[in-house]
Design a protein around this motif. Sequence first.
Motif, PDB file in Angstrom:
ATOM      1  N   UNK A 111       0.951  -0.980  -0.102  1.00 13.35           N
ATOM      2  CA  UNK A 111       0.104  -0.072  -0.085  1.00 13.35           C
ATOM      3  C   UNK A 111       0.830   1.192  -0.128  1.00 13.35           C
ATOM      4  N   UNK A 112       2.063   1.459   0.735  1.00  9.62           N
ATOM      5  CA  UNK A 112       2.677   2.529   0.914  1.00  9.62           C
ATOM      6  C   UNK A 112       3.301   2.921  -0.376  1.00  9.62           C
ATOM      7  N   UNK A 113       3.754   1.914  -1.124  1.00  9.94           N
ATOM      8  CA  UNK A 113       4.584   2.110  -2.683  1.00  9.94           C
ATOM      9  C   UNK A 113       3.492   2.170  -3.498  1.00  9.94           C
ATOM     10  N   UNK A 114       2.163   1.850  -3.278  1.00 11.53           N
ATOM     11  CA  UNK A 114       0.995   2.164  -4.370  1.00 11.53           C
ATOM     12  C   UNK A 114       0.927   3.574  -4.569  1.00 11.53           C
ATOM     13  N   UNK A 115       1.016   4.255  -2.928  1.00 11.90           N
ATOM     14  CA  UNK A 115       0.706   5.678  -2.976  1.00 11.90           C
ATOM     15  C   UNK A 115       1.745   6.477  -3.558  1.00 11.90           C
ATOM     16  N   UNK A 658       1.947  12.746  -5.345  1.00  9.59           N
ATOM     17  CA  UNK A 658       1.347  11.549  -4.578  1.00  9.59           C
ATOM     18  C   UNK A 658       0.314  10.912  -5.557  1.00  9.59           C
ATOM     19  N   UNK A 659       0.231   9.594  -5.470  1.00 11.45           N
ATOM     20  CA  UNK A 659      -0.485   8.769  -6.591  1.00 11.45           C
ATOM     21  C   UNK A 659      -2.141   9.141  -6.506  1.00 11.45           C
ATOM     22  N   UNK A 660      -2.701   9.255  -5.355  1.00  4.09           N
ATOM     23  CA  UNK A 660      -3.975   9.283  -5.126  1.00  4.09           C
ATOM     24  C   UNK A 660      -4.278  10.869  -4.203  1.00  4.09           C
TER      25      UNK A 660
END
Length: 779
Positions: A111-115, A658-660
């Motif tokens: 999750x941390x890297x997805x962001x 940031x991704x999202x």
Amino acid sequence: RPWTVIKNIGGVDQYMHYANFDWYNYLISNSRPTWDNNLSITGGTQKLNYFVSANYHTEDGIYKQNTDRFETANIRARISGDIKDWFNLTVTSHLYHSRYKAPGLENGNNIANYTFHAMPFLMPYNPDGTHVFSTPIIAQQPTDGVHIMTADGNTFTDDKFKRLTTSVNATFKLYKGLTLHANYSFRYDTQDKVVRTAPAEYSTEPGVIIPVTGDLFKNKLRQRNNSEYYHMVDAYLSYDNTFNHHHIRGLVGFNYEQDYQKNLYSTMMDIQSNNLNDFNLGNHTEGVSLEGGQYEWALESFFGRVGYDWKGRYLAEVNLRWDASSRFRRDKRAAVFPSVSAGWRVSEEPFFAPIRNTFSNFKIRGSFGSLGNQAISSPYPYIQTLDLLQQNYLVNGEFLTYASVSAPTAGNFTWETVVHGNLGLDLGFFNNRLTFAGDLYIRDTKDMLVPGKTLPGVYGAASPKENAADLRTKGYELTLSWNDKFNLAGKPFTYGVSFALGDNISKITKYDNPTKDFNVSQYYEGMTIGEIWGYKIDGLFKTDEEAAAYQAEIDHSLIAKNILQTATGKYKGLKAGDPKFVDLDGNGRIDDGEKTANNRGDMRVIGNSRPRYNYSGSINLGWNGFDISAFFQGVGRQHRYPDGNAMLFWGGYARPYSSFVPEHFLDDVWSEDNPDAYFPKLRGYAAQGDRHLAKVNNRYLQNTAYCRLKNLTVGYTLPVDLTRKARIDRVRVYFSGDNLVTWTALKSKYIDPEQFSTDGSARVYPFAKTFSFGLDITF
């Protein structure tokens, strides 16, 4: 999809991205199918009975590509028999197995890297299906490449756990009221955890495959094997008898616990296959590591209890324990812990009889006593250890091995002692349809095991743990419930409502830090556990002129380095929309003073990280085969300041890429057209490092108070006259929902307040709403 042409190489168009890709729904699944299957069998005779149950549970995770999966299996069995009229033997066994397999980073912590870097102007894959990593237009890699791991599934964690628990309990009826109980319990745990990181590939142009580089993609196989053996022996003699309205009970006994654990860690590099994972396929000359470790601890106790009541009206009990723990050195190993309790059931008095139907129960109770705490993480905290290390260079033709000594220990510490005083009240009204239970308590933790007084720098090590502090906790617990029934349409309607509330505050009452210096320790006498220190913000600057005037008057250099030093051009210096930190001590600058509780400059206690006003409630209804139950849980107040990587809160203030970003985020960001916004002037990385929004302050301190509908269950039981025709005792169908609704004071609808209270980054595997449909059949 209209792929965008980036460049032309040798007459061939190179396609790199789609101009608004939905990374979230590519990475995350919105459903988590779950199956839970249960079967139980009971039976027996007057002298022998048995019980067998089995459960199998599977649950898919949230990762859309090669989803993670958790499964468990349980088998329980119990047999109990009266061997003789005076001898009963009961044997219970439980076998448990779980497995969690997840793609990507260890334990599926993606999750941390997805962001990070999942930028919408990039695609995760090319038109030919190859992965996108580093591109000609931007150096940052989407998700740091974790999306490649979860897509190909070659990098993963496979964690298997097994537990076998067996208990043998024997009861001997020696004499009237005199019984001997003996119990032996054994638990065996084993963990087999495989973590594989495999090479991966990506492409920037057709036909050209490039290996992904970096620490996350090292070709490595790691395996961890843990085993634990736990033994417990209980033996106690109990006596229970009543004569002439005098009821006496007592017991004396012995308890022994022993635990042994052994660990093995192994690593192999350069595995020759991405699909076959075995140490025989690795490089046996470089990068091989093998580590072990084992420890054991034991706890021995003798205990006794004597209780007395007369006509169930006057009650008293005395307890005494002697405990010895292997975690302390021999002369500090044992301690004695006494306690006493008493109660008076006023409602059993003759003078209470006229109102007993209305005022059904009135009981006053109190207790005072002590218990010991030896829960220290290390099994040998009083012993200095030696770590053997090997250098990678040769001396006289051999590798050099040396020993590293751990930090010194105090050695003379012993049990923490928890002294608990309690005053309670139990009330019942209208034949106990309405009940109330209340407790007020004071709990003193004596001789807390915490780092002692800070030692001079020449000592060369941190202060060892000692029995160096005392803590006092004051609190209360209240429970109120109502249960009743009446006829509705000729059928009994039953209902119940309950509510529970509890709260406590803990303060340090003794610690050797007379100057209350935070450079020495975070503890000081009078400190409230969980207190949060921060600055005060008095809104946002309205105009550039107001900001410039305040900057000329008040020195912000310690808290706004990014504004005063790093920013350039028109962004340099305080501007309209920047937060206005208040000079509370009037010294002309914003700082934390001498960093003592008596002088922290412009910082004040602005909140507390401990949960306050914990509450829960339940509702139960039943009528004509239908049943409904709901359970609520919540916290009335709890504070947390968002970490610098809490991008679902800070958005671009944390990281501009940031991704999202929360939907409608800009509606809350200051602008000349939105001067009353919640967030200040948008400055990248403002919540990172030592920048101004990274400084804890009252404006952005979050209250994570919440109320959550933890469970709602609706069921229907078929009429008995229908099911018996099919030789079935009972059939019930039901719907159950978990975490269905959450109300919160947190200023974000994208962050779970319960998880945020323990992880200020909010980059965690989220809680899920669960919808279950079930069928219970009893034969």
